[in-house]
Design a protein around this motif. Sequence first.
Motif, short mmCIF file in Angstrom:
data_model
loop_
_atom_site.label_atom_id
_atom_site.label_comp_id
_atom_site.label_asym_id
_atom_site.label_seq_id
_atom_site.Cartn_x
_atom_site.Cartn_y
_atom_site.Cartn_z
N UNK A 11 0.85 -1.17 0.00
CA UNK A 11 0.00 0.00 0.00
C UNK A 11 0.89 1.23 0.00
N UNK A 12 0.86 2.01 -1.04
CA UNK A 12 1.63 3.25 -1.08
C UNK A 12 0.87 4.33 -0.33
N UNK A 13 1.62 5.25 0.27
CA UNK A 13 0.98 6.29 1.07
C UNK A 13 -0.05 7.06 0.26
N UNK A 14 0.28 7.37 -1.02
CA UNK A 14 -0.63 8.19 -1.80
C UNK A 14 -1.88 7.44 -2.23
N UNK A 15 -1.95 6.12 -1.97
CA UNK A 15 -3.13 5.36 -2.38
C UNK A 15 -4.26 5.47 -1.38
N UNK A 50 9.74 -1.77 -1.77
CA UNK A 50 8.32 -1.67 -1.51
C UNK A 50 8.09 -1.01 -0.15
N UNK A 51 6.88 -0.52 0.03
CA UNK A 51 6.50 0.05 1.32
C UNK A 51 5.15 -0.53 1.73
N UNK A 52 5.12 -1.02 2.96
CA UNK A 52 3.89 -1.60 3.51
C UNK A 52 3.42 -0.76 4.70
N UNK A 53 2.15 -0.44 4.72
CA UNK A 53 1.58 0.26 5.87
C UNK A 53 1.31 -0.76 6.97
#
Length: 371
Positions: free
Chosen positions: A19-23, A108-111
């Motif tokens: 999940x990207x921050x901007x999503x 990648x970045x995970x929330x």
Amino acid sequence: MALNALRRLLLGWAPLALIACHSLPDSASTAMSHRLVPAGSEGFALEGRAQELDSGALRIGYPGVTLHTRFEGRYLALRAHSSGEQSALGIQVDGEPPRVLKLNKTPQEWVLIDSDEAVKRQVEITHRGETWLGQVTIEGVTLNEDATLTPAELPQRKMLVVGDSVTCSYGAGDRSTPPNTGPWWDPKASYGMQVAEALEAQVHLVCYGGRGLIRSWNGKTDEGNAPEFFEWAIADHAPVAWDHRQYPPELILVSLGTNDFNLGIGPLPEREAFVGAYVDFLGLLRTVHPNATIALTEGAMVNDEADPQRPQKTVLRQYIREAIDRFGRPDVHFIPATHYPGDHRDSHPTGPQHALMAEELSHQLRALMGW
């Protein structure tokens, strides 16, 4: 149910997705400014060997390497990638069952946490694979500007386990998946990490699947076996040296010989070659860790039944005992192991068998250490 509450519920209990921050345009995160905290920062307590990069990121090869932190804030996301396609990280929040993040070569970045209000959570990030599956780079975490990270307190006791694929936890994970894929590893379920938990100790797993004391599973002697990879922070073709002063263990458990004694190679190792190398390795362990108690075991896979003409377990035990006698120090001990046959899919011990191994070893090591 409000959209944000539903989103937090999904993040907390469903498998984590990218999940990207901007999503998340209407999430709590959009009202906050963020900052990146490198994985090598003082906000984390590091358990296990790692190489800190110039950026503050951590590069990891060995299994079970864990970042421990206490988070207070509203938003937390993790950035990481791997050099391979089978690496994974396990994320535990407040001791809940781990959620597994599968990594690849693309950063990648995970929330992990997204809340309207500040929360306090204890977070553990654990490397689930081993070096040859891929070297993992944890860049760090993104958090809201006024959030804090405090390193969790680790046990005072320190333990080190040196071994091969069994120590690395191969087979302790999900055996319903294809062999030699990431889910087969679960270091939290390994005998080494379970022993450390029972003894209330930190632990470093320094291990490499297929490697031995003097030769690998295929008979090769030049692939970086235990006396070599013991010296490395990252076990690689271009190894990074480990500074042993960073972690002085009180207890060292060594489980080597399974690959040296692989029946597929042919004759068992010659006595002098194996015993002499073990004496030398004990000298190395004593040099870098002069105050540690050392325990040697033959491991769970060797047995005499596979080929009575080449009784692996009996001969390996004899060699280990002879190495201890030759070394001649009172703080080096032999710890016998029970043979566990794995299952119909693979001869490596299963997760439940690792638990039995840990119970047996914990009992013996606790008595040895007075813990």
